[in-house]
Scaffold this motif. Structure first.
Motif, PDB file in Angstrom:
ATOM      1  N   ALA A 164      50.174  30.368  38.756  1.00  0.00           N
ATOM      2  CA  ALA A 164      51.010  30.434  39.952  1.00  0.00           C
ATOM      3  C   ALA A 164      52.486  30.481  39.560  1.00  0.00           C
ATOM      4  CB  ALA A 164      50.740  29.236  40.857  1.00  0.00           C
ATOM      5  N   VAL A 165      52.876  29.660  38.602  1.00  0.00           N
ATOM      6  CA  VAL A 165      54.264  29.654  38.128  1.00  0.00           C
ATOM      7  C   VAL A 165      54.628  31.017  37.553  1.00  0.00           C
ATOM      8  CG1 VAL A 165      55.854  28.657  36.432  1.00  0.00           C
ATOM      9  CG2 VAL A 165      54.298  27.175  37.713  1.00  0.00           C
ATOM     10  N   ARG A 166      53.693  31.602  36.781  1.00  0.00           N
ATOM     11  CA  ARG A 166      53.972  32.891  36.149  1.00  0.00           C
ATOM     12  C   ARG A 166      54.129  34.017  37.192  1.00  0.00           C
ATOM     13  NH1 ARG A 166      54.694  37.124  35.547  1.00  0.00           N
ATOM     14  NH2 ARG A 166      54.138  38.743  34.050  1.00  0.00           N
ATOM     15  N   ILE A 167      53.265  34.025  38.226  1.00  0.00           N
ATOM     16  CA  ILE A 167      53.364  35.053  39.272  1.00  0.00           C
ATOM     17  C   ILE A 167      54.654  34.875  40.062  1.00  0.00           C
ATOM     18  CG2 ILE A 167      52.307  35.915  41.398  1.00  0.00           C
ATOM     19  CD1 ILE A 167      49.586  35.051  40.144  1.00  0.00           C
ATOM     20  N   ILE A 168      54.985  33.633  40.377  1.00  0.00           N
ATOM     21  CA  ILE A 168      56.211  33.361  41.123  1.00  0.00           C
ATOM     22  C   ILE A 168      57.431  33.860  40.357  1.00  0.00           C
ATOM     23  CG2 ILE A 168      57.714  31.479  41.905  1.00  0.00           C
ATOM     24  CD1 ILE A 168      55.087  29.977  42.678  1.00  0.00           C
ATOM     25  N   ARG A 169      57.411  33.755  39.046  1.00  0.00           N
ATOM     26  CA  ARG A 169      58.540  34.227  38.236  1.00  0.00           C
ATOM     27  C   ARG A 169      58.782  35.727  38.450  1.00  0.00           C
ATOM     28  NH1 ARG A 169      56.965  32.356  33.404  1.00  0.00           N
ATOM     29  NH2 ARG A 169      56.071  34.313  32.659  1.00  0.00           N
ATOM     30  N   THR A 170      57.716  36.505  38.454  1.00  0.00           N
ATOM     31  CA  THR A 170      57.871  37.951  38.681  1.00  0.00           C
ATOM     32  C   THR A 170      58.279  38.243  40.120  1.00  0.00           C
ATOM     33  OG1 THR A 170      56.384  38.655  36.914  1.00  0.00           O
ATOM     34  CG2 THR A 170      56.614  40.134  38.786  1.00  0.00           C
ATOM     35  N   LEU A 171      57.693  37.546  41.083  1.00  0.00           N
ATOM     36  CA  LEU A 171      58.056  37.776  42.479  1.00  0.00           C
ATOM     37  C   LEU A 171      59.552  37.564  42.694  1.00  0.00           C
ATOM     38  CD1 LEU A 171      55.071  36.022  44.316  1.00  0.00           C
ATOM     39  CD2 LEU A 171      55.522  38.484  44.197  1.00  0.00           C
ATOM     40  N   ARG A 172      60.069  36.496  42.144  1.00  0.00           N
ATOM     41  CA  ARG A 172      61.490  36.195  42.355  1.00  0.00           C
ATOM     42  C   ARG A 172      62.376  37.214  41.626  1.00  0.00           C
ATOM     43  NH1 ARG A 172      62.954  29.972  42.818  1.00  0.00           N
ATOM     44  NH2 ARG A 172      64.599  31.030  43.990  1.00  0.00           N
ATOM     45  N   ARG A 173      61.921  37.663  40.455  1.00  0.00           N
ATOM     46  CA  ARG A 173      62.694  38.682  39.743  1.00  0.00           C
ATOM     47  C   ARG A 173      62.775  39.974  40.560  1.00  0.00           C
ATOM     48  NH1 ARG A 173      61.398  42.878  36.679  1.00  0.00           N
ATOM     49  NH2 ARG A 173      59.208  42.287  36.392  1.00  0.00           N
ATOM     50  N   LEU A 174      61.696  40.278  41.288  1.00  0.00           N
ATOM     51  CA  LEU A 174      61.656  41.500  42.096  1.00  0.00           C
ATOM     52  C   LEU A 174      62.307  41.317  43.470  1.00  0.00           C
ATOM     53  CD1 LEU A 174      58.010  42.686  41.345  1.00  0.00           C
ATOM     54  CD2 LEU A 174      60.134  43.616  40.406  1.00  0.00           C
ATOM     55  N   GLY A 175      62.782  40.104  43.756  1.00  0.00           N
ATOM     56  CA  GLY A 175      63.408  39.866  45.045  1.00  0.00           C
ATOM     57  C   GLY A 175      62.427  39.660  46.174  1.00  0.00           C
ATOM     58  N   ILE A 176      61.177  39.351  45.854  1.00  0.00           N
ATOM     59  CA  ILE A 176      60.138  39.120  46.859  1.00  0.00           C
ATOM     60  C   ILE A 176      60.041  37.617  47.114  1.00  0.00           C
ATOM     61  CG2 ILE A 176      57.681  39.357  47.383  1.00  0.00           C
ATOM     62  CD1 ILE A 176      57.634  41.737  45.461  1.00  0.00           C
ATOM     63  N   THR A 177      59.995  37.190  48.360  1.00  0.00           N
ATOM     64  CA  THR A 177      59.840  35.776  48.693  1.00  0.00           C
ATOM     65  C   THR A 177      58.483  35.281  48.207  1.00  0.00           C
ATOM     66  OG1 THR A 177      61.271  35.976  50.632  1.00  0.00           O
ATOM     67  CG2 THR A 177      59.762  34.092  50.568  1.00  0.00           C
ATOM     68  N   ALA A 178      58.511  34.212  47.417  1.00  0.00           N
ATOM     69  CA  ALA A 178      57.286  33.656  46.832  1.00  0.00           C
ATOM     70  C   ALA A 178      56.848  32.440  47.634  1.00  0.00           C
ATOM     71  CB  ALA A 178      57.528  33.260  45.380  1.00  0.00           C
ATOM     72  N   VAL A 179      55.621  32.500  48.130  1.00  0.00           N
ATOM     73  CA  VAL A 179      55.063  31.407  48.929  1.00  0.00           C
ATOM     74  C   VAL A 179      53.965  30.713  48.127  1.00  0.00           C
ATOM     75  CG1 VAL A 179      53.945  30.771  51.098  1.00  0.00           C
ATOM     76  CG2 VAL A 179      55.555  32.696  51.032  1.00  0.00           C
ATOM     77  N   ALA A 180      54.065  29.398  48.013  1.00  0.00           N
ATOM     78  CA  ALA A 180      53.045  28.616  47.310  1.00  0.00           C
ATOM     79  C   ALA A 180      52.208  27.855  48.327  1.00  0.00           C
ATOM     80  CB  ALA A 180      53.699  27.641  46.339  1.00  0.00           C
ATOM     81  N   VAL A 181      50.961  27.576  47.947  1.00  0.00           N
ATOM     82  CA  VAL A 181      50.124  26.660  48.704  1.00  0.00           C
ATOM     83  C   VAL A 181      49.796  25.480  47.800  1.00  0.00           C
ATOM     84  CG1 VAL A 181      49.133  28.334  50.296  1.00  0.00           C
ATOM     85  CG2 VAL A 181      48.055  27.968  48.065  1.00  0.00           C
ATOM     86  N   HIS A 182      49.555  24.334  48.411  1.00  0.00           N
ATOM     87  CA  HIS A 182      49.271  23.142  47.602  1.00  0.00           C
ATOM     88  C   HIS A 182      48.453  22.156  48.418  1.00  0.00           C
ATOM     89  CE1 HIS A 182      52.078  20.453  49.785  1.00  0.00           C
ATOM     90  NE2 HIS A 182      52.797  21.562  49.952  1.00  0.00           N
ATOM     91  N   THR A 183      47.707  21.328  47.732  1.00  0.00           N
ATOM     92  CA  THR A 183      47.009  20.222  48.369  1.00  0.00           C
ATOM     93  C   THR A 183      47.955  19.026  48.444  1.00  0.00           C
ATOM     94  OG1 THR A 183      46.160  19.434  46.251  1.00  0.00           O
ATOM     95  CG2 THR A 183      44.797  21.017  47.462  1.00  0.00           C
ATOM     96  N   ALA A 184      47.514  17.979  49.109  1.00  0.00           N
ATOM     97  CA  ALA A 184      48.366  16.789  49.238  1.00  0.00           C
ATOM     98  C   ALA A 184      48.698  16.202  47.880  1.00  0.00           C
ATOM     99  CB  ALA A 184      47.667  15.750  50.118  1.00  0.00           C
ATOM    100  N   ALA A 185      47.730  16.216  46.968  1.00  0.00           N
ATOM    101  CA  ALA A 185      47.953  15.637  45.643  1.00  0.00           C
ATOM    102  C   ALA A 185      48.926  16.460  44.813  1.00  0.00           C
ATOM    103  CB  ALA A 185      46.618  15.505  44.907  1.00  0.00           C
ATOM    104  N   ASP A 186      49.099  17.739  45.156  1.00  0.00           N
ATOM    105  CA  ASP A 186      49.940  18.654  44.376  1.00  0.00           C
ATOM    106  C   ASP A 186      51.294  18.914  45.039  1.00  0.00           C
ATOM    107  OD1 ASP A 186      48.863  19.259  41.962  1.00  0.00           O
ATOM    108  OD2 ASP A 186      47.980  21.172  42.542  1.00  0.00           O
ATOM    109  N   ALA A 187      51.690  18.051  45.956  1.00  0.00           N
ATOM    110  CA  ALA A 187      52.905  18.323  46.730  1.00  0.00           C
ATOM    111  C   ALA A 187      54.148  18.450  45.865  1.00  0.00           C
ATOM    112  CB  ALA A 187      53.110  17.228  47.781  1.00  0.00           C
ATOM    113  N   ASP A 188      54.153  17.801  44.708  1.00  0.00           N
ATOM    114  CA  ASP A 188      55.329  17.852  43.830  1.00  0.00           C
ATOM    115  C   ASP A 188      55.039  18.634  42.556  1.00  0.00           C
ATOM    116  OD1 ASP A 188      58.039  17.170  43.417  1.00  0.00           O
ATOM    117  OD2 ASP A 188      57.457  15.606  41.990  1.00  0.00           O
ATOM    118  N   ALA A 189      54.019  19.487  42.570  1.00  0.00           N
ATOM    119  CA  ALA A 189      53.651  20.241  41.376  1.00  0.00           C
ATOM    120  C   ALA A 189      54.709  21.290  41.056  1.00  0.00           C
ATOM    121  CB  ALA A 189      52.291  20.913  41.577  1.00  0.00           C
ATOM    122  N   ARG A 190      54.670  21.770  39.827  1.00  0.00           N
ATOM    123  CA  ARG A 190      55.707  22.695  39.385  1.00  0.00           C
ATOM    124  C   ARG A 190      55.697  23.999  40.175  1.00  0.00           C
ATOM    125  NH1 ARG A 190      57.002  24.710  33.164  1.00  0.00           N
ATOM    126  NH2 ARG A 190      58.421  26.390  33.749  1.00  0.00           N
TER     127      ARG A 190
END
Length: 688
Positions: free
Chosen positions: A18-44
């Protein structure tokens, strides 16, 4: 320029991908949306995204679709894993008006079933390994051994069983079917002739919706343990230009045979003697090891996935693909090779990545899904990061990868980095003489022992000795007394037992340190090291210098640098990719934890973080040494915890269904016969 139809993309995954895909999305100027569970609320991956939304579970398809609509995303990238190869998810995205960044569902289905995939590519002229498959064939009558049984619906090596003789076949079929049902919900099996000295080589393919399809060369994935990849590289040291062209053409035909679009990987088993290659399977997604292909081709595979999904044609043809230099990748896992590669866990107290990753120095890359302060649990895959290195030659790339691993520090969680470095240094690996059975054959040479180096014990004792013991200057543990400095004895608990170390003087100025025998830590008077049964090290001059998270320790004129972090009474020290946890106990300290006296004391600890699945004993039961007491489960792996000594279960501290941390005390068995050890008078230290 970003694909015109995508302004916002939701990433339906977590961790490093997810971190790796987000890196490319942001480089391309595309808004990156993450999903997370309650336990992962502060994940990278949540921190890195532009927007994040909470969902109940990562595999909840309806929740993901709803999150994509809420974020006004036009597309969903599944990363890799279950959803990436789930045809039902791809169809649901299409129904919801979302672009699935991956192949058509029909291609996923065609390649997801190994039996159907073999028949499809064979009809297209791609060579396959001779074998049989259910339901049409009776696998119990197979006669060509050795053979390999595989689940038809599976992947990742789960359920694969090697059968060397007919007598082993019935039990192997039963085991493979049971695993296939549990892991994939489908017990259908196939059997194939086992290829001698096999190499696992895969071809990266790309195809668009305009009829264009190319390959990007091969990846060598033969370094495996239990069919799980450990180190991958590109190109393969075994494959020639001619072989690459043949395998690449076969991979492209396999992709065309199912109307494939996007990025995919065709995996081949290659006879290490003859060089003959045979189709194994096609992974209809991005692969974990895709970075090595990116480094030798200069292409961003995630960007190409997005462009193809947006309807663009591939921006190059086969003749434009060039492979430059060599790249190698190592998978860093939260696991303990010395404990049979059991998953570990805990909070990452300190994290340092290789300098190349931090400074963007050409040649070193880290794809990581963790951050300092994050918690590594047992509910997800234990892979923390991938360390990748590129260089003009294979030899230089392996050296650079080894150096990058040595420059990696993960404190708070035990990892497999020392194992990876030992593997990279092995002569067979350096020579490129690889096959899928190599790691298992040389495993004893690769697995580090549990013994903590004595210089690490000395370093930890010096750090603890330098800590202020209170506000009274008379409480400084410098060993001062009228006539001569005194020794202060520290009892240090590590994974291999309890040790006694003596220090006198001021570690930040000038001091002396000596490591005593292990038995001295269990109660034998440390004033007489000969009683410990192991000679004490001679005293050596010592000094430490602490600068934030870095520690410099000078012993007998030699200085060693450590990463350091303190967590309560436990000090973590890291060096050259290895890490050690050292817990302090002053001699006679009444606050000692149960079990601090070492092995044989009857304390039963959890071998890994997980959940107590079954409790097989009760308090008051008499048990024999080695008798099963509990079963702990983590990552669908069950581990039976046994009684360390014969005796009576004095305490049972857990219940079935309860989570436990690694090394948590589960039970206490009172030995049948107890011989009290000698004691050392209470106090902050012992003069000698």
């Amino acid at each position: 320029m970003a694909p015109s139809m995508f302004d916002t993309v939701l990433v339906a995954n977590r961790g490093e991908i997810a971190v790796r895909i987000i890196r490319t999305l942001r480089r391309l100027g595309i808004t990156a949306v993450a999903v997370h569970t309650a336990a992962d609320a502060d994940a990278r991956h949540v921190r890195d995204a532009d927007l994040s939304l909470q969902i109940p579970k990562y595999l909840d398809i309806e929740a993901i679709v709803a999150a994509a609509h809420a974020a006004e995303a036009q597309a969903v990238h599944p990363g890799y894993g279950f959803l990436a190869e789930n045809a039902a998810f791809a169809r649901r995205c299409a129904e919801a008006g979302l672009v699935f960044v991956g192949p058509p569902p029909e291609a996923i289905e065609a390649m997801g079933d190994k039996i159907r995939a073999k028949a499809t590519v064979s009809a297209a002229g791609v060579p396959v390994v001779p074998g049989g498959a259910e339901p049409g064939d009776s696998l119990a009558s197979w006669t060509d051994f050795p053979a390999l049984i595989k689940p038809s619906a599976g992947g990742g090596g789960k359920g694969m069983v090697l059968v060397r003789a007919a007598a082993e076949l019935p039990a192997a079929l039963e085991s493979a079917r049971r695993t296939a049902l549990a892991a994939f919900g489908d017990g259908t099996l196939l059997i194939e002739r086992y290829v001698a000295d096999p190499r696992h080589i895969e071809i990266q393919v790309l195809a668009d919706a305009h009829g264009n399809a190319v390959h990007l060369g091969e990846r060598e994935c033969s370094l495996q343990r239990r069919h799980q990849k450990i180190v991958e590289e590109a190109p393969s040291p075994f494959v020639t230009e001619e072989t690459r062209a043949r395998m690449g053409a076969a991979a492209v035909e396999a992709a065309r045979a199912v109307g494939y679009t996007g990025a995919g990987t065709v995996e081949f088993i290659v006879d290490g003697t003859t060089g003959a290659h045979h189709f194994m399977e096609m992974n209809t997604r991005l692969q974990v090891e895709h970075p090595v292909t990116e480094l030798v081709t200069g292409l961003d595979l995630v960007e190409l996935q997005l462009r193809v999904a947006a309807g663009e044609p591939l921006p190059f043809a086969q003749d434009d693909v060039r492979l430059t230099g060599h790249a190698a990748e190592a998978r860093v896992y939260a696991e303990d090779p010395a404990r049979g590669f059991l998953p570990t866990g805990g909070r990452i107290l300190a994290l340092r990545e290789p300098a190349g990753a931090a400074t963007a120095e050409p040649g070193v890359r880290v794809d990581s899904g963790v951050a300092e302060g994050g918690v590594v649990g047992s509910e997800f895959d234990p892979m923390l990061a991938k360390v990748i290195a590129w260089a003009p030659t294979r030899e230089a790339a392996l050296r650079r990868l080894d150096r990058a691993l040595a420059d990696t520090a993960v404190l708070g969680v035990t990892t497999n980095i020392p194992f990876l470095r030992a593997l990279l240094a092995h002569p067979a690996v350096r020579a490129g003489e690889l096959d899928t059975g190599l790691v298992e054959r040389i495993l004893p040479d690769l697995v580090p022992g549990t013994q903590v180096p004595r210089e690490v014990l000395a370093a930890a004792a010096l750090v603890f000795h330098a800590l202020p013991q209170g506000g009274d200057p008379w409480e400084v543990t410098d060993g001062w007394r009228v006539g001569a400095p005194a020794w202060t004895t520290w009892r240090l608990e590590t994974r291999d037992g309890v040790h006694a170390v003596q220090v006198r003087g001021l570690p930040h100025r000038t001091a002396e340190v000596r490591v005593l025998g292990d038995a001295a830590a269990s109660g034998v008077s440390a004033t007489d090291p000969a009683l410990s049964g192991q000679p004490a090290d001679p005293p050596v001059p010592a000094r430490i210098r602490q600068d934030g998270s870095l520690l410099a320790v000078t012993l007998a004129g030699r200085t060693t640098q450590y990463d350091r972090v303190r967590h309560g009474d436990t000090l973590w020290l890291g060096r050259d990719g290895a890490a050690w946890a050292v817990t302090r106990h002053l001699i006679g300290d009444p606050g000692d934890r149960p079990g601090a006296a070492g092995a044989g004391d009857g304390v039963v600890r959890s071998p890994m973080p997980g959940t107590v699945l079954v409790v097989k004993a009760q308090a008051g039961d008499r048990v024999d040494e080695g008798q099963p007491l509990l079963i702990v489960e983590a990552m669908k792996m069950e581990h039976t915890v046994t009684a360390p000594v014969a005796g009576v279960v004095a305490e049972l501290l857990v219940q079935a269904g309860r989570p436990v941390d690694m090394d948590a005390v589960l039970a206490v068995v009172t030995p049948a016969a107890v011989t009290p050890a000698g004691t050392i008078p209470a106090g902050t230290g012992e003069e000698g």
